[in-house]
Design an enzyme around this catalytic site. Sequence first.
Site, PDB file in Angstrom:
ATOM      1  N   SER A  42     -22.932 -48.294  18.258  1.00  0.00           N
ATOM      2  CA  SER A  42     -23.848 -47.717  18.539  1.00  0.00           C
ATOM      3  C   SER A  42     -24.937 -48.799  20.102  1.00  0.00           C
ATOM      4  O   SER A  42     -24.614 -49.312  19.767  1.00  0.00           O
ATOM      5  CB  SER A  42     -25.342 -48.391  17.273  1.00  0.00           C
ATOM      6  OG  SER A  42     -24.237 -47.155  16.184  1.00  0.00           O
ATOM      7  N   HIS A  74     -24.480 -41.351  17.240  1.00  0.00           N
ATOM      8  CA  HIS A  74     -23.084 -41.087  17.348  1.00  0.00           C
ATOM      9  C   HIS A  74     -22.880 -40.139  18.224  1.00  0.00           C
ATOM     10  O   HIS A  74     -22.953 -39.277  17.925  1.00  0.00           O
ATOM     11  CB  HIS A  74     -21.576 -41.574  16.682  1.00  0.00           C
ATOM     12  CG  HIS A  74     -22.236 -43.324  15.955  1.00  0.00           C
ATOM     13  ND1 HIS A  74     -21.088 -43.343  15.005  1.00  0.00           N
ATOM     14  CD2 HIS A  74     -23.457 -44.068  15.979  1.00  0.00           C
ATOM     15  CE1 HIS A  74     -21.155 -44.760  14.445  1.00  0.00           C
ATOM     16  NE2 HIS A  74     -22.854 -44.752  15.165  1.00  0.00           N
ATOM     17  N   ARG A 100     -16.631 -42.948  16.094  1.00  0.00           N
ATOM     18  CA  ARG A 100     -15.278 -43.611  15.365  1.00  0.00           C
ATOM     19  C   ARG A 100     -15.540 -43.636  13.849  1.00  0.00           C
ATOM     20  O   ARG A 100     -16.898 -42.756  13.566  1.00  0.00           O
ATOM     21  CB  ARG A 100     -15.990 -45.254  15.297  1.00  0.00           C
ATOM     22  CG  ARG A 100     -17.435 -46.129  14.952  1.00  0.00           C
ATOM     23  CD  ARG A 100     -16.369 -47.617  14.792  1.00  0.00           C
ATOM     24  NE  ARG A 100     -16.376 -47.993  15.829  1.00  0.00           N
ATOM     25  CZ  ARG A 100     -16.474 -48.979  16.198  1.00  0.00           C
ATOM     26  NH1 ARG A 100     -18.069 -49.617  16.694  1.00  0.00           N
ATOM     27  NH2 ARG A 100     -16.020 -50.403  17.492  1.00  0.00           N
ATOM     28  N   THR A 101     -14.562 -43.211  13.432  1.00  0.00           N
ATOM     29  CA  THR A 101     -15.003 -43.051  11.759  1.00  0.00           C
ATOM     30  C   THR A 101     -14.533 -44.120  10.497  1.00  0.00           C
ATOM     31  O   THR A 101     -14.420 -44.794  11.460  1.00  0.00           O
ATOM     32  CB  THR A 101     -13.843 -42.089  11.688  1.00  0.00           C
ATOM     33  OG1 THR A 101     -13.296 -40.980  11.868  1.00  0.00           O
ATOM     34  CG2 THR A 101     -13.359 -41.827   9.722  1.00  0.00           C
ATOM     35  N   HIS A 102     -15.978 -44.618  10.197  1.00  0.00           N
ATOM     36  CA  HIS A 102     -16.144 -45.692   9.714  1.00  0.00           C
ATOM     37  C   HIS A 102     -15.641 -45.884   8.397  1.00  0.00           C
ATOM     38  O   HIS A 102     -15.652 -44.748   7.321  1.00  0.00           O
ATOM     39  CB  HIS A 102     -18.098 -45.853   9.382  1.00  0.00           C
ATOM     40  CG  HIS A 102     -17.775 -46.443  10.666  1.00  0.00           C
ATOM     41  ND1 HIS A 102     -18.767 -45.151  11.368  1.00  0.00           N
ATOM     42  CD2 HIS A 102     -19.319 -47.456  11.202  1.00  0.00           C
ATOM     43  CE1 HIS A 102     -19.364 -45.690  12.730  1.00  0.00           C
ATOM     44  NE2 HIS A 102     -19.615 -47.143  12.735  1.00  0.00           N
ATOM     45  N   GLU A 201     -26.331 -55.988   4.504  1.00  0.00           N
ATOM     46  CA  GLU A 201     -26.579 -56.573   3.200  1.00  0.00           C
ATOM     47  C   GLU A 201     -27.832 -57.052   2.823  1.00  0.00           C
ATOM     48  O   GLU A 201     -28.628 -56.678   3.567  1.00  0.00           O
ATOM     49  CB  GLU A 201     -26.185 -57.902   4.329  1.00  0.00           C
ATOM     50  CG  GLU A 201     -24.580 -58.348   4.581  1.00  0.00           C
ATOM     51  CD  GLU A 201     -24.750 -57.299   6.176  1.00  0.00           C
ATOM     52  OE1 GLU A 201     -25.726 -56.858   6.769  1.00  0.00           O
ATOM     53  OE2 GLU A 201     -23.128 -56.073   6.556  1.00  0.00           O
ATOM     54  N   SER A 220     -17.735 -51.903  11.357  1.00  0.00           N
ATOM     55  CA  SER A 220     -16.920 -51.312  11.833  1.00  0.00           C
ATOM     56  C   SER A 220     -15.823 -52.499  12.438  1.00  0.00           C
ATOM     57  O   SER A 220     -15.152 -53.817  11.790  1.00  0.00           O
ATOM     58  CB  SER A 220     -17.363 -51.004  13.566  1.00  0.00           C
ATOM     59  OG  SER A 220     -17.682 -51.160  14.319  1.00  0.00           O
ATOM     60  N   ASN A 243     -30.429 -56.074  15.627  1.00  0.00           N
ATOM     61  CA  ASN A 243     -31.566 -56.236  14.784  1.00  0.00           C
ATOM     62  C   ASN A 243     -30.430 -57.573  14.566  1.00  0.00           C
ATOM     63  O   ASN A 243     -29.615 -57.879  14.230  1.00  0.00           O
ATOM     64  CB  ASN A 243     -31.187 -55.377  13.279  1.00  0.00           C
ATOM     65  CG  ASN A 243     -29.942 -55.078  12.731  1.00  0.00           C
ATOM     66  OD1 ASN A 243     -28.725 -54.645  13.306  1.00  0.00           O
ATOM     67  ND2 ASN A 243     -29.778 -55.622  11.666  1.00  0.00           N
TER      68      ASN A 243
END
Length: 280
Positions: A42, A74, A100-102, A201, A220, A243
Amino acid sequence: MSDVTSLDDLAADPLQVARAAADYIARATGVPTHDVALVLGSGWGGAADLLGDTVAELPSHEVPGFSAPAVVGHVGTIRSIRLDGAPGTPVRHALVLGSRTHLYEGRGVRRVVHGVRTAAAAGAKTVVLTNGCGGLNLAWGPGTPVLISDHVNLTGTSPLEGATFVDLTNLYSSRLRAIAREVDPTLDEGVYVQFPGPHYETPAEVKMAGVIGGDLVGMSTGLEAIAARYAGLEVLGISLVTNLAAGISPTPLSHAEVIEAGIAAGPRISALLAEIVRML
Ligand code: 8IG
């Protein structure tokens, strides 16, 4: 029936799928070997344009083992770029993985690290892993790039299977970090804590991340770095703090704001990344 080009077939060897992907890329791009690979997370998408001339651009889903991106913001392409270098230096090529694949996509950890394994199979000796993440340090406003010095893997999984007891000392190469700091001496470093996501989180989890030595929180990079080390790649990790992590920030997190911070910081961090790759 075993399908050696599928990462869903547990009987298949994921390294063989990576070799099939690397063969496909070599054929489709006409570039037999790539020297360095970049995974653009990102906010980092603009960097590819600054690295050099694009030799070929492939839709990821056409390459064995790759799937279409799942996240807005993405880019789903794999690019081969002839790196701009100083006159008289050997020509080098970068393999740029635009998405990417997360782990949170639920497609399995083999898909998460397929890009890194493909990069190694394509000849890369170095991989630059970038991401957007949350920051615990109040001094890191949205848009601050931070070098990853180490990670804590809270995903509860590993990309490696079997008795592969690989050492992870200096996983995020101090040599490559020093090169990055030559380019920008103001770059800070931090420990990246990988959570499984896709939820951000809780403030309590962010507090815990700090207690266990973390400075950055994301979804990631850690698993990819482990697979990269096992594949023999030297790893440089750079996070874009988009952030302040939950509870550090006075306001709730929003994906739109995360994307916005990435867009705002894009030109500056892309130029930084291109300059670093030139020095690698
Ligand atoms: I961008 O605050 C981005 N990715 N886990 N936490 C986690 N991942 C992120 C965050 C964040 N921001």
